[in-house]
Design a protein around this motif. Structure first.
Motif, PDB file in Angstrom:
ATOM      1  N   THR A 150       0.863  -1.197   0.000  1.00  0.00           N
ATOM      2  CA  THR A 150       0.000   0.000   0.000  1.00  0.00           C
ATOM      3  C   THR A 150       0.890   1.235   0.000  1.00  0.00           C
ATOM      4  OG1 THR A 150      -0.136   0.038   2.423  1.00  0.00           O
ATOM      5  CG2 THR A 150      -1.871  -1.167   1.224  1.00  0.00           C
ATOM      6  N   GLY A 154      -2.279   4.208   3.443  1.00  0.00           N
ATOM      7  CA  GLY A 154      -2.876   2.888   3.257  1.00  0.00           C
ATOM      8  C   GLY A 154      -3.554   2.725   1.909  1.00  0.00           C
ATOM      9  N   TYR A 155      -3.173   3.494   0.922  1.00  0.00           N
ATOM     10  CA  TYR A 155      -3.793   3.483  -0.417  1.00  0.00           C
ATOM     11  C   TYR A 155      -3.485   2.165  -1.122  1.00  0.00           C
ATOM     12  CZ  TYR A 155      -5.084   5.414  -5.019  1.00  0.00           C
ATOM     13  OH  TYR A 155      -5.665   5.665  -6.231  1.00  0.00           O
ATOM     14  N   PRO A 156      -4.507   1.342  -1.452  1.00  0.00           N
ATOM     15  CA  PRO A 156      -4.282   0.035  -2.059  1.00  0.00           C
ATOM     16  C   PRO A 156      -4.338   0.070  -3.581  1.00  0.00           C
ATOM     17  CG  PRO A 156      -6.564   0.215  -1.436  1.00  0.00           C
ATOM     18  CD  PRO A 156      -5.925   1.524  -1.066  1.00  0.00           C
TER      19      PRO A 156
END
Length: 336
Positions: A150, A154-156
């Motif tokens: 990520t 926390g960007y997936p």
């Protein structure tokens, strides 16, 4: 008012159309003015009704040019916003890969971070490479990562794919790039249609003046009222300077004339067009600024939604039909 550019055709054509009505009335119902097709490269004689048809066609294509210009401005704005957001994620992805898998084949395969000057093809390739590498890293168990990679916050990868693809096909990166390209092509085509009609109408108006002069004696009121096609001899006025800004209280673009207005000014005419770049061929007359009062013009033209832009000029016009345009100014409606 003579022809001074594309934006003057609607008003000038209306003046000639009204004058033609006066001519037909003076000549009598059984002897209306008809132009020989030869004069205007037409396969049939041209009546006042036929002239109105050409004039209406011009108004329609001018409206189309303006509408396509608005579509292009909105598409460009959406594309710029998406490119900016994706470029940030590409930068973060490269940083995350180098930090978590240094000296790996993934780190050696990272794309260059695109910027505002990167062409559409290279930008698309960079984003697609990030997506492919990201999915490969998440699937590579040999890396023994604690979980899917990520980015900051926390960007997936799923969010990256959603941004890249868009909520609908035409809202994704490729769809927006195609929409901008298609709008540019359509705008060029519509402009040429408009220019062809303007050329045709100019020859018609020129022929009209020639023929009307043969129907009445010199000094007749009909001839004295004949609309001008080109400006009478005279000097070009000095131009004014404008400042364009967004008036948050009014919720409109604010065009303000700075300094003194030339003494020979008969009118201050505001013209504009969608987008941030001013093109005189596409300008539309939006209204006038009264002389002697506050030299300010407010408009919501081209600002229906946040992110929509408009470019403007103010023209000093004299009684003889001469004019001078100000500097161009543009503004984008901010987000609510």
């Amino acid at each position: 008012m003579p022809i001074s550019g594309p934006s003057s055709y609607p008003v000038v054509c209306q003046l000639f159309y009204s004058h033609w009505g006066d001519v037909d009335a003076a000549l009598g119902a059984l002897n209306p003015l008809v132009l020989a097709g030869y004069l205007v490269k037409s396969s049939s004689p041209v009546t006042r009704v036929a002239f109105k048809g050409w004039y209406d066609d011009l108004l329609e294509v001018r409206e189309t040019v303006e509408e396509v210009g608005v579509d292009l401005d909105l598409a460009r704005g959406s594309l710029t916003d998406l490119r900016t957001a994706l470029a940030v994620r590409v930068l973060q992805f490269n940083k995350a890969v180098r930090g978590n898998t240094p000296d790996s084949r993934y780190a050696r395969s990272l794309p260059e971070v695109p910027n505002e000057f990167t062409n559409a093809t290279d930008f698309l390739h960079a984003v697609r490479r990030v997506r492919k590498l990201w999915l490969a890293i998440n699937a590579d168990t040999s890396l023994a990562l604690s979980g899917p990679l990520t980015l900051e916050g926390g960007y997936p990868v799923e969010s990256f794919e959603t941004a890249y693809n868009g909520a609908t096909p035409d809202a994704g990166l490729q769809g927006l790039q195609e929409k901008v390209s298609d709008s540019i092509s359509q705008l060029k085509l519509d402009r040429e249609s408009r220019n062809d009609l303007q050329d045709r109408l100019y020859e018609l108006l020129k022929a009209y003046r020639q023929v009307v002069a043969t129907k009445f004696p010199e000094g007749h009121a009909i001839l004295d009222a004949l609309p001008a096609l080109t400006p009478a001899p005279g000097s070009t006025p000095d131009a004014v300077t404008i400042v364009v800004s967004w008036d948050a209280q009014a919720g409109k673009a604010k065009i303000e004339v700075q300094g003194a207005v030339p003494a020979n000014a008969a009118e201050l005419e505001v013209r504009g067009l969608p987008g941030l770049d001013y093109d005189r061929d596409d300008e539309v007359v939006l209204g006038t600024i009264p002389l002697g009062g506050p030299l300010v013009f407010l408009t919501n033209q081209y600002h229906a939604v946040p992110g929509q832009s408009g470019a403007y000029k103010v023209y000093v016009k004299t009684a003889l039909g001469h004019e001078a345009g100000s500097n161009a100014g543009a503004v984008t409606r901010p987000a609510a």
